[in-house]
Design a protein around this motif. Sequence first.
Motif, PDB file in Angstrom:
ATOM      1  N   ARG A 188      27.409  -3.135   8.010  1.00  0.00           N
ATOM      2  CA  ARG A 188      26.670  -1.963   8.488  1.00  0.00           C
ATOM      3  C   ARG A 188      25.517  -2.402   9.394  1.00  0.00           C
ATOM      4  O   ARG A 188      25.347  -1.897  10.512  1.00  0.00           O
ATOM      5  N   LEU A 204      25.096  -1.979  13.591  1.00  0.00           N
ATOM      6  CA  LEU A 204      23.900  -1.364  14.155  1.00  0.00           C
ATOM      7  C   LEU A 204      23.198  -2.308  15.132  1.00  0.00           C
ATOM      8  O   LEU A 204      22.521  -1.870  16.065  1.00  0.00           O
ATOM      9  N   THR A 251      29.363   0.168  17.709  1.00  0.00           N
ATOM     10  CA  THR A 251      28.480   0.809  16.726  1.00  0.00           C
ATOM     11  C   THR A 251      28.966   2.213  16.414  1.00  0.00           C
ATOM     12  O   THR A 251      29.078   2.608  15.244  1.00  0.00           O
ATOM     13  N   LEU A 252      29.270   2.967  17.442  1.00  0.00           N
ATOM     14  CA  LEU A 252      29.706   4.352  17.258  1.00  0.00           C
ATOM     15  C   LEU A 252      31.079   4.422  16.599  1.00  0.00           C
ATOM     16  O   LEU A 252      31.351   5.325  15.802  1.00  0.00           O
ATOM     17  N   ARG A 305      31.297   4.256  12.651  1.00  0.00           N
ATOM     18  CA  ARG A 305      30.589   5.294  11.906  1.00  0.00           C
ATOM     19  C   ARG A 305      31.422   5.828  10.735  1.00  0.00           C
ATOM     20  O   ARG A 305      32.651   5.680  10.697  1.00  0.00           O
ATOM     21  N   VAL A 360      28.767   2.576   9.215  1.00  0.00           N
ATOM     22  CA  VAL A 360      27.542   3.032   9.890  1.00  0.00           C
ATOM     23  C   VAL A 360      27.330   4.519   9.637  1.00  0.00           C
ATOM     24  O   VAL A 360      28.188   5.333   9.985  1.00  0.00           O
ATOM     25  N   LEU A 367      26.288   8.277  10.233  1.00  0.00           N
ATOM     26  CA  LEU A 367      26.315   9.025  11.489  1.00  0.00           C
ATOM     27  C   LEU A 367      24.929   9.090  12.120  1.00  0.00           C
ATOM     28  O   LEU A 367      24.777   8.920  13.331  1.00  0.00           O
ATOM     29  N   ARG A 368      23.925   9.315  11.296  1.00  0.00           N
ATOM     30  CA  ARG A 368      22.563   9.392  11.829  1.00  0.00           C
ATOM     31  C   ARG A 368      22.150   8.071  12.473  1.00  0.00           C
ATOM     32  O   ARG A 368      21.556   8.054  13.554  1.00  0.00           O
ATOM     33  N   ALA A 399      24.141   5.804  13.786  1.00  0.00           N
ATOM     34  CA  ALA A 399      24.895   5.628  15.022  1.00  0.00           C
ATOM     35  C   ALA A 399      24.279   6.440  16.156  1.00  0.00           C
ATOM     36  O   ALA A 399      24.142   5.950  17.291  1.00  0.00           O
TER      37      ALA A 399
END
Length: 267
Positions: free
Chosen positions: A40, A44, A165-166, A169, A188, A190-191, A193
């Motif tokens: 994670r 990020l 990164t996205l 998620r 990850v 959602l917030r 990302a």
Amino acid sequence: MSTPPPKTPGTPWSDGLRFAFGTLTVLPVKVTRWDREAARAGMLCAPVAGLVVGLAAAAVGLFLLVLGAGPLLAAVAGATVPAVLTRGLHLDGLADTADGLGSGKPAADALRIMKQSDIGPFGVITLVFVLFAQVAALAEAYGGSWGRGAFATVVSAVAARLALTLAARVGVPAARPEGLGAVVAGTVPLRGAVLVGVGVAVLVGVAGLLFGTYGLVLGGVAVLVACGCAELLLRRCVRRFGGITGDVFGGLAETAATSALVVLAVW
């Protein structure tokens, strides 16, 4: 798959940086943790790894210009250095993803095709056009000025890792129970990302101010377009394969990088 290294004490972010650089670059960084908490933090931190790769590529391109080379050779360096610093894994992933999508086979068979060591016609064609597009876009940018070329090189590398990164998620499943995709899929929040995405877009826009207001807008647009194109590919792969794999991550990175370069080439 090798035996995961044992957990060692350390802050999540230090472990995350090790994870990001150890899995996304060839830099001699030892991955000390291979659990989902480290994954994670690593995802990020992925844009940071992209920043280092982009700066290295820009440095080589600028060095060639100082030696008297033209924009085309600097552009070739801008496309080559990121490939070298990732052992070509992202390009390999792009080719495998193209072969899987183009095979027309059921998900299980497509995943098996992607896992094979050879490369098929869809992969070859995709690699040729993507690399041509990257070099052409960078040559256009370097032809404008050395600053534009360096900016485009760095932005494309950062945008490529932001796409990862996205893609990691929560809500995006893994297509296989093993491999890098299974380790990072859905790690990850959602917030997190969204915050990283907004942060990268803002920082790129601020850096673009060096070239005026148009640079600010175009830098932000390049990041948004890169992420949008990668998202389209991600959704296609999730529907087609049932989730993401390490190859899909490579395909997303190259898609985002190329999209960002095309936007910045019209400057």
